[in-house]
Design an enzyme around this catalytic site. Structure first.
Site, PDB file in Angstrom:
ATOM      1  N   TRP A  37      23.729  62.742 -33.779  1.00  9.95           N
ATOM      2  CA  TRP A  37      22.892  61.622 -32.808  1.00  9.95           C
ATOM      3  C   TRP A  37      22.533  62.854 -31.579  1.00  9.95           C
ATOM      4  O   TRP A  37      22.392  63.638 -31.396  1.00  9.95           O
ATOM      5  CB  TRP A  37      24.044  60.343 -31.696  1.00  9.95           C
ATOM      6  CG  TRP A  37      25.136  61.423 -30.973  1.00  9.95           C
ATOM      7  CD1 TRP A  37      26.161  61.649 -31.362  1.00  9.95           C
ATOM      8  CD2 TRP A  37      24.833  61.749 -29.283  1.00  9.95           C
ATOM      9  NE1 TRP A  37      27.032  62.454 -30.376  1.00  9.95           N
ATOM     10  CE2 TRP A  37      25.951  62.644 -28.936  1.00  9.95           C
ATOM     11  CE3 TRP A  37      23.474  61.658 -28.593  1.00  9.95           C
ATOM     12  CZ2 TRP A  37      25.989  62.727 -27.632  1.00  9.95           C
ATOM     13  CZ3 TRP A  37      24.242  62.240 -27.321  1.00  9.95           C
ATOM     14  CH2 TRP A  37      25.562  63.184 -27.565  1.00  9.95           C
ATOM     15  N   GLU A  80      27.899  70.162 -18.291  1.00 13.20           N
ATOM     16  CA  GLU A  80      27.145  70.006 -19.413  1.00 13.20           C
ATOM     17  C   GLU A  80      26.107  70.981 -19.533  1.00 13.20           C
ATOM     18  O   GLU A  80      24.886  71.537 -20.134  1.00 13.20           O
ATOM     19  CB  GLU A  80      27.093  68.976 -20.272  1.00 13.20           C
ATOM     20  CG  GLU A  80      28.181  68.718 -19.870  1.00 13.20           C
ATOM     21  CD  GLU A  80      29.324  68.114 -21.135  1.00 13.20           C
ATOM     22  OE1 GLU A  80      28.276  69.351 -22.112  1.00 13.20           O
ATOM     23  OE2 GLU A  80      30.051  67.533 -21.465  1.00 13.20           O
ATOM     24  N   GLU A 119      26.134  70.982 -27.956  1.00 10.82           N
ATOM     25  CA  GLU A 119      26.231  70.706 -26.427  1.00 10.82           C
ATOM     26  C   GLU A 119      25.240  70.243 -25.439  1.00 10.82           C
ATOM     27  O   GLU A 119      25.536  69.324 -24.318  1.00 10.82           O
ATOM     28  CB  GLU A 119      27.193  71.540 -25.322  1.00 10.82           C
ATOM     29  CG  GLU A 119      28.724  71.997 -26.575  1.00 10.82           C
ATOM     30  CD  GLU A 119      29.376  71.262 -25.763  1.00 10.82           C
ATOM     31  OE1 GLU A 119      29.012  69.548 -24.470  1.00 10.82           O
ATOM     32  OE2 GLU A 119      30.599  71.179 -25.746  1.00 10.82           O
ATOM     33  N   HIS A 122      24.965  66.451 -24.751  1.00 18.40           N
ATOM     34  CA  HIS A 122      25.299  65.974 -23.355  1.00 18.40           C
ATOM     35  C   HIS A 122      24.631  65.995 -22.081  1.00 18.40           C
ATOM     36  O   HIS A 122      24.437  64.790 -21.377  1.00 18.40           O
ATOM     37  CB  HIS A 122      26.633  66.705 -23.724  1.00 18.40           C
ATOM     38  CG  HIS A 122      27.662  66.851 -24.952  1.00 18.40           C
ATOM     39  ND1 HIS A 122      28.551  67.445 -24.866  1.00 18.40           N
ATOM     40  CD2 HIS A 122      27.560  66.190 -25.919  1.00 18.40           C
ATOM     41  CE1 HIS A 122      28.677  67.236 -25.660  1.00 18.40           C
ATOM     42  NE2 HIS A 122      27.994  66.222 -26.671  1.00 18.40           N
ATOM     43  N   GLU A 172      37.897  72.271 -23.292  1.00 14.38           N
ATOM     44  CA  GLU A 172      37.419  70.780 -24.621  1.00 14.38           C
ATOM     45  C   GLU A 172      37.695  69.346 -24.560  1.00 14.38           C
ATOM     46  O   GLU A 172      37.520  68.674 -24.733  1.00 14.38           O
ATOM     47  CB  GLU A 172      37.512  71.027 -26.261  1.00 14.38           C
ATOM     48  CG  GLU A 172      35.933  72.492 -25.868  1.00 14.38           C
ATOM     49  CD  GLU A 172      34.446  71.674 -26.431  1.00 14.38           C
ATOM     50  OE1 GLU A 172      34.619  71.424 -26.154  1.00 14.38           O
ATOM     51  OE2 GLU A 172      33.304  73.074 -26.622  1.00 14.38           O
ATOM     52  N   THR A 175      37.414  68.375 -21.213  1.00 16.02           N
ATOM     53  CA  THR A 175      36.432  67.402 -21.049  1.00 16.02           C
ATOM     54  C   THR A 175      35.802  65.678 -22.121  1.00 16.02           C
ATOM     55  O   THR A 175      35.632  65.210 -21.320  1.00 16.02           O
ATOM     56  CB  THR A 175      34.802  68.149 -21.410  1.00 16.02           C
ATOM     57  OG1 THR A 175      35.255  68.744 -22.898  1.00 16.02           O
ATOM     58  CG2 THR A 175      34.344  69.053 -20.710  1.00 16.02           C
ATOM     59  N   ASP A 204      32.541  64.338 -29.793  1.00 18.90           N
ATOM     60  CA  ASP A 204      31.471  65.656 -29.958  1.00 18.90           C
ATOM     61  C   ASP A 204      32.505  66.723 -29.613  1.00 18.90           C
ATOM     62  O   ASP A 204      33.207  67.311 -30.102  1.00 18.90           O
ATOM     63  CB  ASP A 204      30.542  66.217 -29.386  1.00 18.90           C
ATOM     64  CG  ASP A 204      29.214  65.173 -29.892  1.00 18.90           C
ATOM     65  OD1 ASP A 204      28.682  64.516 -30.790  1.00 18.90           O
ATOM     66  OD2 ASP A 204      28.312  65.674 -29.530  1.00 18.90           O
ATOM     67  N   GLU A 205      33.288  66.140 -27.678  1.00 14.37           N
ATOM     68  CA  GLU A 205      34.075  66.915 -27.054  1.00 14.37           C
ATOM     69  C   GLU A 205      35.540  67.230 -28.338  1.00 14.37           C
ATOM     70  O   GLU A 205      36.521  68.419 -28.002  1.00 14.37           O
ATOM     71  CB  GLU A 205      34.723  66.829 -25.938  1.00 14.37           C
ATOM     72  CG  GLU A 205      33.731  66.232 -25.451  1.00 14.37           C
ATOM     73  CD  GLU A 205      32.550  67.497 -24.872  1.00 14.37           C
ATOM     74  OE1 GLU A 205      32.455  68.665 -25.383  1.00 14.37           O
ATOM     75  OE2 GLU A 205      31.528  67.470 -23.576  1.00 14.37           O
ATOM     76  N   HIS A 208      34.768  69.440 -30.756  1.00 13.89           N
ATOM     77  CA  HIS A 208      35.133  70.850 -30.513  1.00 13.89           C
ATOM     78  C   HIS A 208      36.627  70.588 -30.132  1.00 13.89           C
ATOM     79  O   HIS A 208      37.376  72.248 -30.509  1.00 13.89           O
ATOM     80  CB  HIS A 208      34.188  71.174 -29.607  1.00 13.89           C
ATOM     81  CG  HIS A 208      32.916  70.931 -29.469  1.00 13.89           C
ATOM     82  ND1 HIS A 208      31.808  70.350 -28.570  1.00 13.89           N
ATOM     83  CD2 HIS A 208      32.416  70.154 -30.685  1.00 13.89           C
ATOM     84  CE1 HIS A 208      30.979  70.294 -28.758  1.00 13.89           C
ATOM     85  NE2 HIS A 208      30.617  69.836 -30.191  1.00 13.89           N
TER      86      HIS A 208
HETATM   87 FE   LIG Z   1      32.429  70.556 -26.316  1.00 16.27          FE
HETATM   88 FE   LIG Z   2      30.137  68.694 -23.295  1.00 20.40          FE
END
Ligand SMILES: [Fe+2]
Ligand SMILES: [Fe+2]
Length: 330
Positions: A37, A80, A119, A122, A172, A175, A204-205, A208
């Site tokens: 995305w 971010e 990242e 974001h 991670e 967040t 996404d986090e 990660h």
């Molecule tokens: Fe992340």
């Molecule tokens: Fe992030």
């Protein structure tokens, strides 16, 4: 050579031996840019004729979001946006990029680039969304980002790759929690798009977090004594959010206001901090190792009761009733 140098060299060697795992993690945990995305997927298309109507809709959606949520969202976004600091931090760790070549095709260097490239989206997305909403004082936001990048970043890992892996696993997850909770509050205020944005970033986090936890699991497997010592060291210093250098004010700093607001709104709290410790100590089975060196046994004991201590602290935390939200246009 002192013992710290020895320890750092040993940890760097172990990390270097995991190059192929890092390279594989790029494939397993990160998404190919062609299929990933991008911020524009969530933003009004500026080339369309009805863009002004889209903007009016966006503003209607963001109108009812409480100032505290906007303030938290800005804080998350600023964090971010300090991306250059994270890429530097990672490549300065011992054993990660000893050639000092940012274009290297070696596993860890590739991982650091691909991770921070994810990242980057974001900050871009949240920044543009907040800008279009008209709810944030963007000039103040920009000054804070400028200051934060200018002031740098200190994870307190002291170039130790083990401590850095603990830090990033923790961070991670933290967040992820903050974005999930912000998304819930956005939804409650009637902004389903912002809610989707926060959930997507949280996704996404989560990937990660999984990657960093798996790197650390591997370290626990190879060197449990060293891993326990690093975990203890990092937790004694406490995990501080990456954006804490956003200003140098001693009193009523932007960072302390941001932290109090996230605590007050339930976006990221001391109780979350305690729960992350519970999660990580459980996942890495901290209590299960036997035949350890003395210092690792001490670390194991310290870590064994740590979450409980933070849970007790969380019960006593109080937040002042009035906190002036930062970066919000009145
Ligand atoms: Fe992340
Ligand atoms: Fe992030």
């Amino acid at each position: 050579m002192n013992s710290r140098t020895n320890e750092l060299e040993k940890n760097a060697e172990v990390i270097s031996s995991l190059e192929s795992i890092a390279a594989q993690a790029v494939e397993d945990f990160l998404v190919d840019p062609r299929h990933c995305w991008q911020p524009t997927d969530f933003l009004p298309d500026m080339s369309r004729e009805d863009v002004l109507e889209q903007l009016v809709l966006l503003r209607k959606r963001t109108d009812a979001i409480p100032a505290e949520v906007i303030s938290s969202l800005v804080g998350n976004m600023i964090t971010e946006e300090a991306l250059p600091n994270y890429l530097s931090f990672f490549n300065l760790l011992k054993g990660m990029n000893d050639e000092g070549n940012m274009a290297s095709e070696k596993g860890w260097v590739r991982w650091s680039r691909a991770w921070t490239a994810e990242e980057n989206r974001h900050g871009d997305l949240l920044n543009k969304y907040l800008y279009l909403s008209g709810r944030a004082d963007m000039k103040q936001v920009e000054i804070t980002i400028h200051n934060l990048i200018g002031n740098g970043f200190d994870s307190k890992a002291e170039q130790d790759p083990y401590q850095a892996m603990i830090y990033t696993s923790f961070q991670e997850r933290a967040t992820k929690i903050a974005h999930v909770n912000t998304g819930k509050l956005a939804d409650k205020a009637g902004d389903d798009v912002l809610s989707r944005i926060c959930k997507t970033i949280a996704g996404d986090e989560a990937r990660h977090e999984k990657a960093y936890k798996s790197f650390m699991s591997k370290i626990f497997e190879i060197d449990p004594d060293g891993a326990l010592l690093a975990f203890e060291k990092m937790m004694k210093k406490q995990i501080t959010m990456p954006a804490f250098l956003m200003d140098h004010e001693k009193k009523d700093s932007l960072f302390s206001r941001f932290s109090l607001i996230t605590q007050k709104m339930g976006i990221y709290t001391t109780s979350d901090y305690a729960s992350i410790i519970t999660h990580l100590t459980g996942l890495w089975k901290v209590g299960s190792f036997t035949g350890l060196k003395d210092y690792a046994v001490r670390a194991q004991e310290y870590l064994g009761t740590l979450a409980e201590r933070y849970h007790r602290i969380a019960e006593r935390v109080t937040v002042p009733g009035l906190i002036c939200p930062a970066w919000v246009r009145e």
